[in-house]
Design a protein around this motif. Structure first.
Motif, short mmCIF file in Angstrom:
data_model
loop_
_atom_site.label_atom_id
_atom_site.label_comp_id
_atom_site.label_asym_id
_atom_site.label_seq_id
_atom_site.Cartn_x
_atom_site.Cartn_y
_atom_site.Cartn_z
N LEU A 1 -4.49 -8.58 -6.33
CA LEU A 1 -3.31 -7.74 -6.53
C LEU A 1 -3.66 -6.47 -7.30
N VAL A 2 -4.56 -6.58 -8.27
CA VAL A 2 -4.98 -5.41 -9.04
C VAL A 2 -5.71 -4.41 -8.13
N ILE A 3 -6.60 -4.91 -7.28
CA ILE A 3 -7.32 -4.04 -6.37
C ILE A 3 -6.35 -3.35 -5.41
N LEU A 4 -5.40 -4.10 -4.91
CA LEU A 4 -4.41 -3.52 -4.00
C LEU A 4 -3.62 -2.42 -4.70
N ALA A 5 -3.18 -2.68 -5.92
CA ALA A 5 -2.42 -1.67 -6.67
C ALA A 5 -3.27 -0.44 -6.95
N ALA A 6 -4.56 -0.65 -7.26
CA ALA A 6 -5.45 0.47 -7.57
C ALA A 6 -5.77 1.32 -6.35
N SER A 7 -5.55 0.79 -5.15
CA SER A 7 -5.82 1.56 -3.93
C SER A 7 -4.63 2.42 -3.49
N LEU A 8 -3.48 2.23 -4.12
CA LEU A 8 -2.26 2.92 -3.69
C LEU A 8 -2.33 4.45 -3.79
N PRO A 9 -3.12 5.03 -4.72
CA PRO A 9 -3.24 6.49 -4.69
C PRO A 9 -3.73 7.03 -3.35
N GLY A 10 -4.34 6.18 -2.54
CA GLY A 10 -4.76 6.59 -1.21
C GLY A 10 -3.60 7.05 -0.34
N LEU A 11 -2.38 6.60 -0.67
CA LEU A 11 -1.20 7.03 0.09
C LEU A 11 -0.97 8.53 -0.06
N PHE A 12 -1.23 9.06 -1.24
CA PHE A 12 -1.06 10.49 -1.45
C PHE A 12 -2.06 11.28 -0.61
N VAL A 13 -3.27 10.74 -0.47
CA VAL A 13 -4.29 11.40 0.35
C VAL A 13 -3.90 11.32 1.83
N LEU A 14 -3.37 10.18 2.22
CA LEU A 14 -3.02 9.98 3.63
C LEU A 14 -1.96 10.96 4.10
N PHE A 15 -0.96 11.23 3.26
CA PHE A 15 0.15 12.07 3.67
C PHE A 15 0.03 13.51 3.17
N ARG A 16 -1.08 13.82 2.50
CA ARG A 16 -1.28 15.18 2.00
C ARG A 16 -1.84 16.07 3.11
N PRO A 17 -1.29 17.27 3.30
CA PRO A 17 -1.86 18.21 4.28
C PRO A 17 -3.31 18.50 3.93
N ARG A 18 -4.15 18.54 4.94
CA ARG A 18 -5.58 18.70 4.69
C ARG A 18 -6.17 19.80 5.54
N LYS A 19 -6.91 20.69 4.90
CA LYS A 19 -7.60 21.75 5.63
C LYS A 19 -8.90 21.20 6.19
N ILE A 20 -9.18 21.52 7.43
CA ILE A 20 -10.41 21.08 8.07
C ILE A 20 -11.44 22.17 7.96
N ARG A 21 -12.54 21.85 7.31
CA ARG A 21 -13.63 22.83 7.17
C ARG A 21 -14.66 22.55 8.23
N ARG A 22 -14.86 23.52 9.07
CA ARG A 22 -15.84 23.36 10.15
C ARG A 22 -17.18 23.94 9.72
N PRO A 23 -18.27 23.30 10.21
CA PRO A 23 -19.60 23.80 9.83
C PRO A 23 -19.81 25.20 10.34
N SER A 24 -20.43 26.04 9.51
CA SER A 24 -20.69 27.43 9.92
C SER A 24 -21.89 27.50 10.84
#
Length: 299
Positions: A276-299
């Motif tokens: 349960l502690v591990i599950l709770a500690a992984s919840l910040p991943g939800l912010f990453v999942l729904f956060r807009p993300r810029k895609i950086r392409r290799p130059s």
């Protein structure tokens, strides 16, 4: 994938009868939140340290991943691993999401090598601590029968680690080139010093988090139990036929805790609290999942 949900349910159901489920539930309900909070902190520190290890491995392979992004992506991969069967889908997604910096091949290698470094550290600890506990007079205060059981558990864990590593290598066409990448990332130019320190820190935080969950549910483990039994319990999470180790981890804890003078119910409760502690500690991943993300392409 749904088939992998069946074993944890069956195992936990059996443990409810065999390991005094009501007693385990009572221990869990009365858990000391202060120790759980410390365990939660340890798991988060472990995630951050693991992300830094990935950042350093990737850098040595020519993939530039900013530390802040590595931490965010690691939280997301932890969330996926905790939510879906198999335990590696989050790592696969981490490689795919990081492919834009240096290509999917290098991204996949950096993820595989980072996880492999953790398994090497766990195996090294088991080899040293297990030998010490078995051959030291009074080690874990085991009878001959229990000592034999511990040896069997060590062998099983070793086989799981080796098989899991080999399967990951065999599945990739570039397995031979992976060996060279491992040397670059983990050995060459002083990398082994940095990686040994990071892996040791991550492993210590992992052991501390489980031990704190045990303490929260009323079981104080001595140093030998923490160094030998806890790694064996954590190794049960490597079995792929489950979700985030549920079921197999609880079974291992219930079976191994009596070797340290605790009850099976205590092991069951400690493992449930840890999950349960591990599950709770992984919840910040939800912010990453729904956060807009810029895609950086290799130059």
């Amino acid at each position: 994938m749904l088939f992998r949900l069946v074993p944890p349910v069956i195992i936990i159901g059996l443990l409810w009868s065999l390991a005094d489920g009501p007693r385990a539930l009572a221990l869990l309900a009365g858990a000391d939140w202060r120790y759980l909070a410390l365990a939660f902190l340890a798991v988060n520190l472990q995630t951050i340290a693991s992300a830094w290890r990935w950042h350093r491995v990737a850098a040595r392979l020519g993939q530039a991943i900013a530390p802040s992004r590595a931490i965010a992506e690691y939280y997301l991969s932890q969330l996926v691993n905790q939510s879906l069967p198999g335990g590696v889908l989050g790592d696969a997604a981490r490689a795919v999401r990081a492919r834009h910096e240096a290509g999917l091949g290098i991204a996949a290698k950096s993820v595989v090598i980072e996880r492999l470094a953790g398994q090497i550290a766990m195996f090294g600890l088991l080899a040293v601590a297990g030998t010490w506990a078995i051959w030291t007079p009074g080690g874990l205060a085991l009878s001959m029968d229990k000592a034999q059981l511990l040896v069997v558990a060590l062998v099983i864990c070793t086989v799981l680690l080796v098989v899991a590593s080999l399967l990951r290598l065999v599945r990739k066409k570039w397995s031979l080139r992976l060996g060279r990448s491992i040397r670059i990332a983990l050995v060459n130019d002083g990398a082994w010093i940095e990686q040994t320190g990071l892996s040791g820190l991550i492993l210590a935080l992992n052991l501390a988090s489980f031990s704190l969950c045990a303490l929260a549910t009323g079981t104080s483990l001595n140093a030998e139990a923490i160094l030998v039994l806890v790694p064996l319990i954590l190794c049960a999470m490597l079995v792929p036929a489950t979700v985030a180790g549920w079921g197999f981890r609880e079974g291992a804890a219930a079976g191994l805790f009596p070797l340290a003078g605790a009850s099976a119910a205590a092991g069951f409760a400690a493992s449930l609290a840890f999950g349960l502690v591990i599950l709770a500690a992984s919840l910040p991943g939800l912010f990453v999942l729904f956060r807009p993300r810029k895609i950086r392409r290799p130059s």
